[in-house]
Design an enzyme around this catalytic site. Structure first.
Site, PDB file in Angstrom:
ATOM      1  N   ASN A 105       0.812  -1.207   0.000  1.00 48.23           N
ATOM      2  CA  ASN A 105       0.000   0.000   0.000  1.00 48.23           C
ATOM      3  C   ASN A 105       0.853   1.267   0.000  1.00 48.23           C
ATOM      4  OD1 ASN A 105      -1.957   1.939   0.343  1.00 48.23           O
ATOM      5  ND2 ASN A 105      -3.181   0.710   1.726  1.00 48.23           N
ATOM      6  N   ASP A 106       1.358   1.638   1.175  1.00 49.42           N
ATOM      7  CA  ASP A 106       2.080   2.911   1.264  1.00 49.42           C
ATOM      8  C   ASP A 106       3.308   2.967   0.353  1.00 49.42           C
ATOM      9  OD1 ASP A 106       0.265   3.826   3.068  1.00 49.42           O
ATOM     10  OD2 ASP A 106       1.433   3.233   4.828  1.00 49.42           O
ATOM     11  N   VAL A 107       3.949   1.805   0.119  1.00 47.00           N
ATOM     12  CA  VAL A 107       5.189   1.802  -0.673  1.00 47.00           C
ATOM     13  C   VAL A 107       4.954   2.045  -2.164  1.00 47.00           C
ATOM     14  CG1 VAL A 107       6.409   0.331   0.959  1.00 47.00           C
ATOM     15  CG2 VAL A 107       5.216  -0.708  -0.967  1.00 47.00           C
TER      16      VAL A 107
END
Lengths: 99, 464
Positions: free
Chosen positions: B389-391
């Site tokens: 997700n965040d990456v």
């Protein structure tokens, strides 16, 4: 040995650690971390020395816990590192995994 | 010892320790390449075995039965759990073994301090420093273990938390200084010192969120190394000094790499930023989530020229690595170029994804890290995001108000098509909406990663 020589050893060991690790590819970060986790299991020899010199019941119990924990660190660190490294295989090497 | 004079025993011990230090460094060095890594751990293991065996020869040692029982219990429990643990649970296992090492270093310090023999200020000071670091590493690693194992859910945060930690640290240092200077060397002072250090490890680790775990595990690994090195001074043991310091330096370097991959300084990670990225979601995301069926994805992948797979923690949770590799093998057999793109902090420990993919049998030359792969997304027909997700959130490049702004990300959004396999519609760990999911070229495949991969396998096979 004098204190200064210890200090030199300390410094050189720090540089060695930094240099040895700095070129490790990302794919080996976990085995490397767990490998160095195994290496600090050498605390076991210190814990054995501490328990070996312990006299009072308090010292003996703490020493016992120390040796137990250190043995867990050394053995566990070895087993998981070995398991992980065994899995790393290249597709270019002969005798590769079934495909 | 029978037949051996204490002088001879000491010489054997010192010579063996020297050999062990050599084997450790060679072993770590060999671990720096995938080809020689396996032999590296064998070299280091041989060194460890030698050092432990000769330590039994120490002149004047007592308590042998206790020692053997302790080693047997510790070794057997660790051996069995280390053999049994699933690869997906490796982060907490490593945290646990690491904490045990820290605890052992703290135990050495406390035995030395309770015994109260004066070794001079410098040596006592080093024992005290090693004691505090080892204790923090011990209790901190146990909390990290409990969090990763799901025994502790959520992160405890309150205002003044950093101040409280600082106060505990200051109190521990004050008492430690009193012990070193001989102002108060009573057992109760020493006990208070260790209790404070243990509490500090707990309060430091409790507020840390799951996505920060790679930094934390790596940090505690470095701290245990340092603690072992310091206790080496206290015990006059050069092998512990060298091994501890090598690990301390290596661990610090790895921690820095992890922190850098999250665009945070080590200082920020250490003193303020632990898990603080959980700020209120910022930045409006426009567009809508566009769902897609597995059969359509199957066709898209089957006729692609190049597919880049981006795994994240969601793949580990679903244990989907085997199915994903099965899918990729089908694609490779069809002539599709498949690569895996790994973000340095994907998962819960450094290199977590690499280990899982290796377990599934993915050859390591198909796996690329951020710097190698980022330019290739533009030429990829599809980027397959599995539980990451965040990456892959492009706001890290564009939105200055975002908590993850500046974090190096995988440029999955540059691929012609982006397929996101995701359990549900919620935001990621950081609570930040992922702009990638709303892009025009993105389609969402909802469901458990393992089931989704199985459906994709069927879909690709159906293409024929």
């Amino acid at each position: 040995m004098t204190g200064m020589i210890w200090l030199y050893i300390f410094m050189l060991a720090a540089f060695t650690g930094y240099e040895v690790i700095s070129r490790v590819p990302v794919i080996l970060h976990t085995p490397l971390m767990s490998g160095s986790n195994f290496v600090h299991g050498i605390v076991l020899v210190g814990a054995m020395a501490a328990l070996g010199a312990a006299q009072t019941p308090l010292e003996k119990s703490i020493g016992f816990v120390g040796v137990l924990l250190a043995a867990g660190n050394a053995v566990g660190g070895y087993v998981v590192t070995e398991r992980m490294l065994e899995m790393f295989k290249s597709s270019r090497r002969p005798g590769k995994e079934s495909h | 010892m029978g037949g051996l004079t204490s002088g001879t025993a000491s010489e054997i011990i010192q010579a063996s320790y020297f050999v062990t230090a050599f084997l450790f460094i060679i072993g770590l060095k060999r671990m720096s390449s995938p080809v020689t890594a396996r032999s590296g751990i064998l070299w280091a293991g041989a060194g460890m075995l030698l050092a432990i065996l000769v330590t039994f020869l120490y002149p004047g040692m007592t308590n042998y039965p206790l020692m053997l029982v302790a080693i047997a219990i510790g070794a057997v429990v660790a051996w069995v759990s280390g053999k049994r643990v699933a690869m997906t649970d490796m982060p907490q296992m490593i945290a646990l073994f690491n904490g045990m090492g820290g605890g052992a270093a703290a135990a050495i310090a406390s035995v030395e301090l309770y015994r109260g023999e004066s070794h001079g200020y410098a040596v006592t000071a080093l024992a005290v420093i090693g004691g505090i670091i080892g204790s923090v590493s011990f209790s901190g690693s146990l909390i990290a273990f409990a969090k990763l194992q799901g025994l502790i859910k959520g992160s405890l945060r309150f205002t003044g938390q950093q101040l409280l930690n600082l106060l505990i640290l200051a109190a521990a240092i004050a008492i430690g200084a009193a012990v070193v200077l001989g102002i108060d060397t009573s057992p109760s002072a020493i006990t208070t010192f260790f209790v404070l250090a243990l509490v500090l490890g707990v309060t430091m680790t409790l507020p840390i969120g799951g996505a920060d775990m790679p930094v934390v595990i790596s940090l505690y690994n470095a701290l245990t190394g340092l603690a072992v090195g310091f206790e080496g001074f206290a015990l006059d043991n050069p092998l512990m000094i060298i091994a501890g310091m090598v690990v301390g330096a290596a661990g610090t370097l790895l921690t820095q790499l992890m922190a850098k991959a999250m665009n945070r300084s080590l200082g920020n990670v250490l003193f303020s930023g632990f898990g603080d990225t959980g700020a209120a979601p910022t930045g409006e995301v426009t567009g809508s989530l566009k769902p897609i069926e597995a059969t359509d994805v199957g066709v898209m992948l089957a006729f692609a020229q190049k597919v880049i797979v981006v795994p994240g923690y969601g793949m580990a949770v679903a244990q989907a690595q085997h199915k994903i590799w099965e899918l990729c093998q089908l694609l490779i057999d069809r002539g599709v170029i498949v690569k895996f793109a790994i973000h340095p902090v994907a998962g819960r420990m450094p290199g977590h994804m690499n280990v899982l993919l290796a377990e599934a049998g993915v050859p390591y030359d198909l796996i690329a890290d951020l710097d190698e792969i980022n330019a290739e997304f533009e030429t990829a027909d599809a980027a397959l995001i599995i539980g990451a997700n965040d990456v892959v959130n492009p706001v890290a490049r564009t939105d200055k108000s975002s908590p993850i702004y500046g974090m190096p990300i995988l440029n999955a959004d540059k691929a012609k098509n982006v397929i996101v396999i995701k359990r549900g519609k919620g935001a990621g760990f950081s609570g930040i909406e992922n702009a990638l999911f709303y892009l025009d070229n993105t389609r969402m495949l909802y469901g458990d990663a393992q089931k989704a991969a199985a459906e994709l396998i069927q879909a690709v096979k159906a293409v024929g």
